[in-house]
Enzyme design. Structure first.
Site, PDB file in Angstrom:
ATOM      1  N   CYS A 157       0.794  -1.230   0.000  1.00 47.05           N
ATOM      2  CA  CYS A 157       0.000   0.000   0.000  1.00 47.05           C
ATOM      3  C   CYS A 157       0.825   1.278   0.000  1.00 47.05           C
ATOM      4  CB  CYS A 157      -0.964  -0.007   1.183  1.00 47.05           C
ATOM      5  SG  CYS A 157      -2.004  -1.482   1.213  1.00 47.05           S
ATOM      6  N   HIS A 282      -3.911   7.705   6.392  1.00 44.02           N
ATOM      7  CA  HIS A 282      -3.997   6.400   5.729  1.00 44.02           C
ATOM      8  C   HIS A 282      -5.380   5.810   6.004  1.00 44.02           C
ATOM      9  CE1 HIS A 282      -2.539   2.900   3.706  1.00 44.02           C
ATOM     10  NE2 HIS A 282      -2.703   2.122   4.759  1.00 44.02           N
ATOM     11  N   HIS A 316      -9.911   1.483  -0.560  1.00 47.16           N
ATOM     12  CA  HIS A 316      -8.457   1.425  -0.434  1.00 47.16           C
ATOM     13  C   HIS A 316      -7.910   0.926  -1.762  1.00 47.16           C
ATOM     14  CE1 HIS A 316      -4.478   0.965   0.827  1.00 47.16           C
ATOM     15  NE2 HIS A 316      -4.626   0.310   1.956  1.00 47.16           N
TER      16      HIS A 316
END
Length: 396
Positions: A157, A282, A316
Site C-alpha cells: 500500500c 492512511h 483502499h
C-alpha cells in the site's frame, strides 16, 4: 532540491479527471462505493470501482492488454500535452518512468490460468507479462518511446508513494529532467479474496476511526504526475520513509514507524508540525491501523492538525493509494479548489474512547488563514511495517 508537480491525471471511484474528482472529493461524495457484482466468500462487499468505458488498447501489443493499463492510459491521456512537451524539450532519454502497483494485470493472468485448469490450454488472450509488476512502467515507456530509466515499485500500500519519492531522487541526482510517476491498481479476485481471508474487509462502507470500524473496502484507481525541476505552482517539498518491521501484516501498535516517516518528511521539507495545514490519513478503518495512526498523529501533532481519511470515498486502492491521495492534496492546492475547502471525513461520528481524538474535518472546513504558504501531508502505511509520508505545498 524541490521537485515540481507540473501536471496530474487521475481516475478513481470519484470520477475521471481533475475537475470531477475535485468536486466530488470536496463534497465528501461517497456514491462511487457500490456493491461488487460477485459475492466474495459468501458476502456482498462494497468496492470503489471505476465505471464506464475505458480507453481501448486494441493497438497495443498483447502483453499490455490489461484493465490495469486501461486505467493507467485514462490517467495518462489527461496529461498527454504536458508529457509530449516534456519529451520534445528534454529528449526521450532524459524522461524517466517510475510507477507503483500491487496487482498489475494479475486478474487477466488468473483468468487465463483458470481456463488452463478447466480446458487444458491457455486462451489466446493470455500473456505471462500481464502479471509482471514492472508492466505499468514498461507500458508507458514503450507507448511513448522513452529510453530513460523505467521501473516499478511494489511495496503493497506504499507502492506509489515510494514511486513518487523515487522519482524525486532521479531528478535530484540529475539522472532525469522529467519523470512520469504515480500508481495504478485494479480490482481483482486476488486482493478481494485475500483481504477477505485476512478478515479485513467490511460489508459496509468503511468507517475510519469509529468505535464501530470493522475493516476496509477495496478500490481501484490510477494517478499519474509529470514531475520536473521546472518551477510550477505545486511542489513535492519532501518525503519520509521508515520500516518498523513489526509484523507481516500488523503495524507497530506504538506507531513508531509512522512517527518516524512523518518526522522524516518534515525534516526533509524543512518545516515544523504547526506548518502542516492538512493531513490525509492512511485511515483504513481496520482496528489495528486506526489505533496506531491516531496515536502517531497525536504524538507528532500535539496541537492538532485538520485531517481526514478519503478511503470511504474511493475504497483502499492499495498500490495506487499513495499517488491517489497525494493527488487529492494536489487538487486541494490547485485552481480546482477556489474556496480552499478540505475533504470531509465520512464516518458515523462514534468516537472510540480508546483512541486519541483527532481533528477530523467536517463538511465546510477551509484551510486555516494562518496556513500560508500552504503545506499538506499524505500518509501511506503498508504490510511489513513500511511507511511513507509525503509533503506537498505551494512552490517556495
Amino acid at each position: 532540491m524541490t521537485a515540481y508537480l507540473n501536471a496530474l491525471g487521475l481516475i478513481c471511484a470519484l470520477g475521471r479527471g481533475k475537475a470531477e474528482v475535485a468536486q466530488r472529493l470536496l463534497a465528501g461524495d461517497g456514491s462511487g462505493m457500490q456493491p461488487h457484482p460477485q459475492r466474495i466468500a459468501g458476502r456482498s462487499l462494497p468496492v470503489g470501482a471505476v465505471t464506464g468505458k475505458l480507453p481501448s488498447l486494441a493497438d497495443a501489443p498483447l502483453q499490455h492488454a490489461t484493465r490495469n493499463n486501461q486505467l493507467l492510459l485514462a490517467a495518462l491521456d489527461e496529461i498527454e500535452c504536458e508529457v509530449h512537451e516534456a519529451i520534445s524539450r528534454f529528449g526521450p532519454s532524459r524522461v524517466g518512468v517510475v510507477m507503483g502497483t500491487s496487482t498489475s494485470g494479475i486478474q487477466e493472468a488468473t483468468q487465463g490460468i483458470a481456463r488452463l485448469v478447466r480446458d487444458g490450454q491457455l486462451p489466446s488472450s493470455y500473456h505471462y507479462s500481464h502479471q509482471e509488476l514492472c508492466a505499468p512502467a514498461s507500458f508507458i515507456s514503450e507507448r511513448l518511446q522513452l529510453s530513460g530509466p523505467s521501473y516499478a515499485i511494489s511495496t503493497a500500500c506504499t507502492s506509489s508513494a515510494r514511486a513518487l519519492l523515487s522519482a524525486k531522487r532521479l531528478l535530484d541526482a540529475g539522472i532525469c529532467d522529467a519523470v512520469i510517476s504515480g500508481g495504478v491498481d485494479t480490482l481483482c479476485d486476488l486482493t478481494l479474496r485475500g483481504f477477505s481471508a485476512l478478515e479485513a474487509t467490511s460489508i459496509r462502507v468503511c468507517n475510519p476511526f469509529s468505535v464501530n470500524r470493522d475493516g476496509i473496502n477495496i478500490g481501484e484507481a490510477a494517478a499519474v504526475f509529470l514531475m520536473t525541476r521546472e518551477r510550477a505552482p505545486i511542489a513535492l517539498l519532501g518525503g519520509g520513509a521508515s520500516s518498523d518491521a513489526h509484523h507481516i501484516s500488523a503495524p507497530d501498535p506504538q506507531g513508531l514507524g509512522a512517527i518516524a516517516s512523518m518526522g522524516n518528511a518534515m525534516s526533509s521539507a524543512g518545516i515544523l508540525p504547526e506548518q502542516i495545514g492538512y493531513l490525509n490519513l492512511h485511515g483504513t478503518a481496520t482496528r489495528h491501523n486506526d489505533a496506531m495512526e491516531s496515536l502517531a498523529v497525536a504524538r507528532v501533532f500535539p496541537a492538532g492538525v485538520p485531517c481526514s481519511s478519503t478511503k470511504p470515498l474511493t475504497g483502499h486502492t492499495l498500490g495506487a493509494a499513495g499517488a491517489l491521495e497525494t493527488a487529492f492534496c494536489w487538487l486541494l492546492l490547485s485552481e480546482h479548489n477556489p474556496t480552499q475547502l478540505l475533504p470531509p471525513h465520512r464516518w458515523d461520528g462514534e468516537q472510540d474512547a480508546e483512541l486519541p481524538r483527532l481533528d477530523l474535518v467536517v463538511a465546510g472546513t477551509v484551510v486555516a488563514a494562518t496556513a500560508a504558504p500552504r503545506r499538506m501531508m499524505s500518509n501511506s502505511f503498508a504490510f511489513g511495517g513500511n511507511n511513507i509520508s509525503l509533503i506537498l505545498g505551494d512552490a517556495p
